[in-house]
Write an enzyme that holds these catalytic residues in place. Structure first.
Site: not given
Length: 431
Positions: A142, A219, A244-245, A393
């Site tokens: 990322f 991560d 928050y995912k 995605r």
């Protein structure tokens, strides 16, 4: 249209695929939990749970109660009575329910970027061998991870060693072994690749890094809450992730930091703030870090951002990560079946591993039209996530996503492509 010589159902209900979605939903032991989330009773197809999870229906009441009773009722007394402990108590619960971490090793604080910066800098400082001057990372990690390490290398005079990772797959154990050696100080990797969904072999890679005498920072942004993790069992050194995912903490909810207990004594992080000081309220001159994981706090905890995430951790603790992972495998497996039947014949490419055990909880599909198609899908309440240059995605949050929701979303992608005149050209290979 045909796929591998088989006639596909031309209607957008998908015939057998429609019946299969209904059967999978009927057999899903977690189906009733979907009703606990806001918006699941609408026709919207949400395929972006790996970017921002849906809120739980209990969250508005939790926040209202906090404002009225805790903040409004207790006022400043709330810090002493509960709030100061939340980063640790919720951190321990997250460790227990999601991360496979014993108490005292996980804390909720800051953004993922800040947490990763603290952990990487602390890991670099903990390496005492002057010959270890390299940080290893991969080219498709990322962007924040890559930018951070580039900056830290500049600050500390270190060298970057890049693993060339396949954007349709991820980093393998063999690549890590080849990239690490006597010069390696720290390795930074993501357990689930943000683009392809590739699930790295965390235990084996951790062992490979440590066999090379280096430290590993993981991560977990795309894995925490969607795949089973055992940080203690794997002997992981450091880990960080957002909430928050799949943890449904809401936009900008604070991240978490994990530090294996064997490293906590004497470890120093670079962002010294009053909350991480040994007696924060002494307000004295000079900084002396608090013992243990608390020393990795810096500023005042973001209490509001922890409330929604705590509700999801409660839910995960109730159902268990094994059940969450089992549904994740079925969801992405069904999505791949829909891809094969509906999207591959239109020239779409699967940019994720086919083996479900090598995937997190999302798949990526590629097509040159997808940038414009994504904007059109959002207008019709079908919400996937576009990733440049041409990927969509399909992010499937196991607790809040139904199989029929996946079917409806994939059908809409098919419809948009067919509406643009895409079909299976004569002789085009089917993925």
């Amino acid at each position: 249209m045909t796929v591998d010589g088989r006639q596909t159902n031309p209607d957008h209900d998908g015939g057998a695929l429609l019946r299969r979605a209904a059967q999978l939903d009927a057999e899903d032991p977690l189906a009733s939990y979907r009703d606990l989330f806001i918006g699941t009773d609408t026709a919207l197809s949400y395929l972006d749970g790996n970017s921002l999870g849906r809120p739980l229906k209990r969250t508005p009441q939790d926040i209202t109660d906090f404002i009225r009773d805790s903040w409004g009722g207790r006022l400043i007394r709330g810090w002493d009575e509960e709030w100061l402990d939340l980063p640790h108590s919720i951190g321990d619960q997250l460790g227990r329910a999601v991360l496979g971490a014993a108490p005292g090793q996980t804390v909720i604080a800051d953004s993922t970027t800040v947490v990763l910066y603290k952990l990487i800098r602390a890991a670099v400082a903990a390496v005492t061998d002057p010959a270890r001057t390299e940080i290893v990372l991969d080219t498709d990690n990322f962007p924040t991870d890559r930018y951070l390490v580039e900056g830290i290398a500049r600050e500390e005079g270190l060298t970057l060693r890049w693993i060339e990772s396949d954007p349709s797959a991820g980093v393998t154990v063999e690549q890590v072994r080849e990239a690490t050696g006597p010069a390696t100080a720290v390795v930074l990797l993501s357990q689930v690749a943000y683009r392809s969904g590739f699930l790295a072999d965390l235990p084996a890679i951790t062992a490979a890094v440590q066999d090379a005498g280096a430290l590993v920072v993981w991560d977990l942004c795309h894995s925490a809450g969607s795949v089973e993790i055992d940080l203690d069992g794997a002997g992981v050194d450091f880990a960080a992730g957002c909430t928050y995912k799949y943890l449904n903490g809401g936009p900008g909810s604070p991240a978490f930091a994990y530090i294996n207990g064997r490293h906590l004594s004497g470890l120093q992080q670079p962002v010294w703030g009053w909350m991480g000081r040994k007696n924060a309220f002494e307000m004295a001159a000079g900084y002396e870090a608090a013992p243990g994981i608390r020393g990795f706090l810096s500023g005042t905890p973001a209490i509001f951002g922890m409330l929604a995430m705590r509700a999801t951790v409660d839910l995960i603790e109730e159902v268990g990560m094994a059940a969450v992972r089992a549904k994740s495998l079925k969801l992405t497996g069904y999505a791949v079946d829909l891809f094969d039947a509906w999207l591959a014949p239109l020239g779409v490419r699967l940019a994720s591993p086919r083996d479900p055990k090598q995937r997190g909880s999302h798949i990526t599909v590629d097509h040159p039209a997808f940038r414009d198609v994504t904007a059109e899908l959002w207008e019709q309440d079908v919400v996937p996530d576009f990733r440049a240059p041409q990927g969509i995605r399909i992010g499937l949050s196991p607790l809040s996503t139904s199989f029929d929701e996946v079917r409806r979303g994939m059908a809409a992608i098919r419809q948009r492509l067919e509406g643009r005149g895409f079909d299976n050209p004569r002789g085009m290979p089917v993925n």
